[in-house]
Scaffold this motif. Structure first.
Motif, PDB file in Angstrom:
ATOM      1  N   LEU A 108       0.852  -1.184   0.000  1.00 42.76           N
ATOM      2  CA  LEU A 108       0.000   0.000   0.000  1.00 42.76           C
ATOM      3  C   LEU A 108       0.888   1.235   0.000  1.00 42.76           C
ATOM      4  O   LEU A 108       1.799   1.339   0.821  1.00 42.76           O
ATOM      5  N   THR A 109       0.640   2.162  -0.911  1.00 39.96           N
ATOM      6  CA  THR A 109       1.497   3.350  -0.997  1.00 39.96           C
ATOM      7  C   THR A 109       0.689   4.632  -0.862  1.00 39.96           C
ATOM      8  O   THR A 109      -0.531   4.641  -0.953  1.00 39.96           O
ATOM      9  N   LEU A 110       1.423   5.731  -0.666  1.00 38.32           N
ATOM     10  CA  LEU A 110       0.856   7.074  -0.603  1.00 38.32           C
ATOM     11  C   LEU A 110       1.437   7.904  -1.747  1.00 38.32           C
ATOM     12  O   LEU A 110       2.526   7.609  -2.241  1.00 38.32           O
ATOM     13  N   PRO A 111       0.734   8.953  -2.178  1.00 39.16           N
ATOM     14  CA  PRO A 111       1.309   9.846  -3.183  1.00 39.16           C
ATOM     15  C   PRO A 111       2.624  10.438  -2.672  1.00 39.16           C
ATOM     16  O   PRO A 111       2.818  10.602  -1.470  1.00 39.16           O
ATOM     17  N   LYS A 112       3.528  10.765  -3.594  1.00 32.98           N
ATOM     18  CA  LYS A 112       4.848  11.275  -3.206  1.00 32.98           C
ATOM     19  C   LYS A 112       4.729  12.536  -2.359  1.00 32.98           C
ATOM     20  O   LYS A 112       5.503  12.742  -1.414  1.00 32.98           O
ATOM     21  N   GLU A 113       3.756  13.395  -2.675  1.00 33.53           N
ATOM     22  CA  GLU A 113       3.580  14.618  -1.900  1.00 33.53           C
ATOM     23  C   GLU A 113       3.300  14.307  -0.433  1.00 33.53           C
ATOM     24  O   GLU A 113       3.785  14.990   0.473  1.00 33.53           O
ATOM     25  N   VAL A 114       2.512  13.259  -0.185  1.00 34.42           N
ATOM     26  CA  VAL A 114       2.181  12.874   1.189  1.00 34.42           C
ATOM     27  C   VAL A 114       3.391  12.238   1.870  1.00 34.42           C
ATOM     28  O   VAL A 114       3.641  12.447   3.053  1.00 34.42           O
ATOM     29  N   SER A 115       4.167  11.462   1.106  1.00 36.36           N
ATOM     30  CA  SER A 115       5.373  10.848   1.665  1.00 36.36           C
ATOM     31  C   SER A 115       6.352  11.910   2.145  1.00 36.36           C
ATOM     32  O   SER A 115       6.968  11.786   3.202  1.00 36.36           O
ATOM     33  N   LEU A 116       6.504  12.965   1.367  1.00 34.42           N
ATOM     34  CA  LEU A 116       7.414  14.036   1.754  1.00 34.42           C
ATOM     35  C   LEU A 116       6.891  14.771   2.981  1.00 34.42           C
ATOM     36  O   LEU A 116       7.661  15.129   3.880  1.00 34.42           O
ATOM     37  N   TYR A 117       5.600  14.997   3.034  1.00 30.71           N
ATOM     38  CA  TYR A 117       4.998  15.637   4.217  1.00 30.71           C
ATOM     39  C   TYR A 117       5.224  14.763   5.450  1.00 30.71           C
ATOM     40  O   TYR A 117       5.452  15.264   6.557  1.00 30.71           O
ATOM     41  N   ALA A 118       5.197  13.450   5.270  1.00 31.83           N
ATOM     42  CA  ALA A 118       5.356  12.516   6.390  1.00 31.83           C
ATOM     43  C   ALA A 118       6.724  12.609   7.035  1.00 31.83           C
ATOM     44  O   ALA A 118       6.894  12.224   8.201  1.00 31.83           O
ATOM     45  N   GLU A 119       7.713  13.137   6.319  1.00 27.55           N
ATOM     46  CA  GLU A 119       9.050  13.256   6.884  1.00 27.55           C
ATOM     47  C   GLU A 119       9.064  14.135   8.131  1.00 27.55           C
ATOM     48  O   GLU A 119       9.876  13.945   9.019  1.00 27.55           O
ATOM     49  N   GLY A 120       8.175  15.110   8.194  1.00 24.34           N
ATOM     50  CA  GLY A 120       8.136  15.988   9.355  1.00 24.34           C
ATOM     51  C   GLY A 120       7.013  15.678  10.312  1.00 24.34           C
ATOM     52  O   GLY A 120       6.872  16.339  11.346  1.00 24.34           O
ATOM     53  N   HIS A 121       6.200  14.678   9.981  1.00 20.88           N
ATOM     54  CA  HIS A 121       5.036  14.324  10.813  1.00 20.88           C
ATOM     55  C   HIS A 121       4.904  12.807  10.832  1.00 20.88           C
ATOM     56  O   HIS A 121       3.830  12.249  10.598  1.00 20.88           O
ATOM     57  N   ARG A 122       6.017  12.161  11.099  1.00 15.84           N
ATOM     58  CA  ARG A 122       6.097  10.709  10.941  1.00 15.84           C
ATOM     59  C   ARG A 122       5.126   9.958  11.844  1.00 15.84           C
ATOM     60  O   ARG A 122       4.432   9.045  11.395  1.00 15.84           O
ATOM     61  N   ALA A 123       5.049  10.335  13.114  1.00 14.87           N
ATOM     62  CA  ALA A 123       4.202   9.594  14.060  1.00 14.87           C
ATOM     63  C   ALA A 123       2.733   9.652  13.647  1.00 14.87           C
ATOM     64  O   ALA A 123       2.037   8.624  13.654  1.00 14.87           O
ATOM     65  N   GLU A 124       2.262  10.838  13.273  1.00 10.98           N
ATOM     66  CA  GLU A 124       0.856  10.987  12.896  1.00 10.98           C
ATOM     67  C   GLU A 124       0.536  10.220  11.619  1.00 10.98           C
ATOM     68  O   GLU A 124      -0.517   9.582  11.507  1.00 10.98           O
ATOM     69  N   VAL A 125       1.451  10.268  10.652  1.00  7.26           N
ATOM     70  CA  VAL A 125       1.207   9.586   9.379  1.00  7.26           C
ATOM     71  C   VAL A 125       1.200   8.073   9.555  1.00  7.26           C
ATOM     72  O   VAL A 125       0.331   7.371   9.029  1.00  7.26           O
ATOM     73  N   ILE A 126       2.145   7.554  10.307  1.00 11.71           N
ATOM     74  CA  ILE A 126       2.204   6.105  10.526  1.00 11.71           C
ATOM     75  C   ILE A 126       0.978   5.623  11.300  1.00 11.71           C
ATOM     76  O   ILE A 126       0.399   4.576  10.987  1.00 11.71           O
ATOM     77  N   GLU A 127       0.572   6.396  12.287  1.00  7.24           N
ATOM     78  CA  GLU A 127      -0.630   6.046  13.051  1.00  7.24           C
ATOM     79  C   GLU A 127      -1.856   6.016  12.139  1.00  7.24           C
ATOM     80  O   GLU A 127      -2.691   5.106  12.214  1.00  7.24           O
ATOM     81  N   ALA A 128      -1.958   7.001  11.248  1.00 10.58           N
ATOM     82  CA  ALA A 128      -3.075   7.049  10.301  1.00 10.58           C
ATOM     83  C   ALA A 128      -3.015   5.879   9.325  1.00 10.58           C
ATOM     84  O   ALA A 128      -4.057   5.311   8.947  1.00 10.58           O
ATOM     85  N   MET A 129      -1.812   5.492   8.928  1.00 14.47           N
ATOM     86  CA  MET A 129      -1.662   4.378   7.993  1.00 14.47           C
ATOM     87  C   MET A 129      -2.133   3.068   8.620  1.00 14.47           C
ATOM     88  O   MET A 129      -2.859   2.295   7.993  1.00 14.47           O
ATOM     89  N   TYR A 130      -1.745   2.818   9.873  1.00 15.08           N
ATOM     90  CA  TYR A 130      -2.147   1.567  10.513  1.00 15.08           C
ATOM     91  C   TYR A 130      -3.656   1.512  10.744  1.00 15.08           C
ATOM     92  O   TYR A 130      -4.285   0.462  10.586  1.00 15.08           O
ATOM     93  N   ALA A 131      -4.242   2.653  11.118  1.00 17.54           N
ATOM     94  CA  ALA A 131      -5.697   2.680  11.288  1.00 17.54           C
ATOM     95  C   ALA A 131      -6.392   2.408   9.967  1.00 17.54           C
ATOM     96  O   ALA A 131      -7.407   1.691   9.907  1.00 17.54           O
ATOM     97  N   SER A 132      -5.844   2.934   8.871  1.00 14.92           N
ATOM     98  CA  SER A 132      -6.422   2.726   7.547  1.00 14.92           C
ATOM     99  C   SER A 132      -6.237   1.288   7.078  1.00 14.92           C
ATOM    100  O   SER A 132      -7.092   0.745   6.370  1.00 14.92           O
ATOM    101  N   ILE A 133      -5.118   0.682   7.457  1.00 16.23           N
ATOM    102  CA  ILE A 133      -4.882  -0.714   7.092  1.00 16.23           C
ATOM    103  C   ILE A 133      -5.941  -1.615   7.714  1.00 16.23           C
ATOM    104  O   ILE A 133      -6.508  -2.492   7.056  1.00 16.23           O
TER     105      ILE A 133
END
Length: 250
Positions: A108-133
């Motif tokens: 499962l992937t995210l758009p590149k723009e979101v991946s780059l944003y995740a670099e500064g908000h890693r905890a929130e993005v990973i938490e959102a990814m697991y909930a979505s999974i």
């Protein structure tokens, strides 16, 4: 790359990643984050616009597993053991055939723009990814008690920023009503389409809940990020790199 979902069914002895246990070892190895990050100038400028949170240091080491379905809430060792057990057939088909040990490997992937944003908000993005999974697997395999483990990686094999999740689902599951075991291959036709739709909608909702960032995916697959103050972060200009590569190697 837009939101993306791909499913491969693998069996022990024929899969490139081998047994279920070997597959778990593969997704928990954070080997890609130890490689040098390769960014073009456009990506560097894009990251700079997302705020001061971006960090250049990369975190190495083993990635903790996330459990879904039967494996939710279990310890790391319990998840590994139960997943391997559920990849083994626990039933005998009426036609006399012999099911093979196996699992489904999902990316499962995210758009590149979101991946780059995740670099500064890693905890929130990973938490959102697991909930979505969790939500996506329920949509892909309705009325089934599945066993699944997942791990989020923030780099691709070249060391570039690429936030994605590896998900392993045992090939066999129990029916929620009857409790009978069966193969997901026979019970869940159309799983990939349901998975992608749930993954896209689920992540956009979950990340908005945690960061108040809205993600708009355009028809061309590029993503526009809108911040709480109304600021819009337009998609990356990918043409510059492509044009340069064509000039160097037509």
């Amino acid at each position: 790359m837009p939101f993306y979902a791909r499913i491969k069914t693998r069996s022990t002895g024929t899969a490139s990643k081998g047994s279920p246990g070997q597959a778990v070892n593969y997704i928990t190895d954070d080997h890609d984050s130890k490689r040098e990050t390769l960014l073009d100038q456009g990506e560097v400028e894009y990251i700079a616009r997302t705020g001061e949170g971006w960090k250049a240091d990369l975190e190495g080491g083993e990635i903790a597993l996330h459990g879904s379905g039967k494996l939710a809430g279990l310890s790391q060792d319990e998840m590994r053991s139960q997943f391997e057990n559920d990849c083994i057939p626990h039933y005998f088909p009426a036609n006399g055939s012999t099911p093979t040990t196996g699992y489904k490997s999902i990316t499962l992937t995210l758009p590149k723009e979101v991946s780059l944003y995740a670099e500064g908000h890693r905890a929130e993005v990973i938490e959102a990814m697991y909930a979505s999974i969790d939500e996506s697997l329920k949509a892909a395999y309705p009325n089934q008690i599945i066993s699944a483990v997942s791990a989020v990686h923030t780099r691709n094999e070249n060391g570039e920023v690429h936030c994605h999740a590896h998900v392993l689902v045992s090939k066999f599951a129990q029916d929620e009503i009857s409790g009978k075991w069966g193969s997901l291959n026979k019970k869940c036709a159309g799983e990939e389409g349901r998975l992608k739709e749930a993954w896209t909608k689920g992540f956009c909702r979950e990340i908005q809940l945690r960061t108040r960032i809205e993600i708009e995916q355009r028809k061309d697959g590029k993503a526009v990020l809108t911040f709480p103050d109304g600021t819009r972060l337009e998609p990356l200009n990918r043409n510059s790199r492509r044009d340069m590569e064509k000039e160097i190697a037509p």
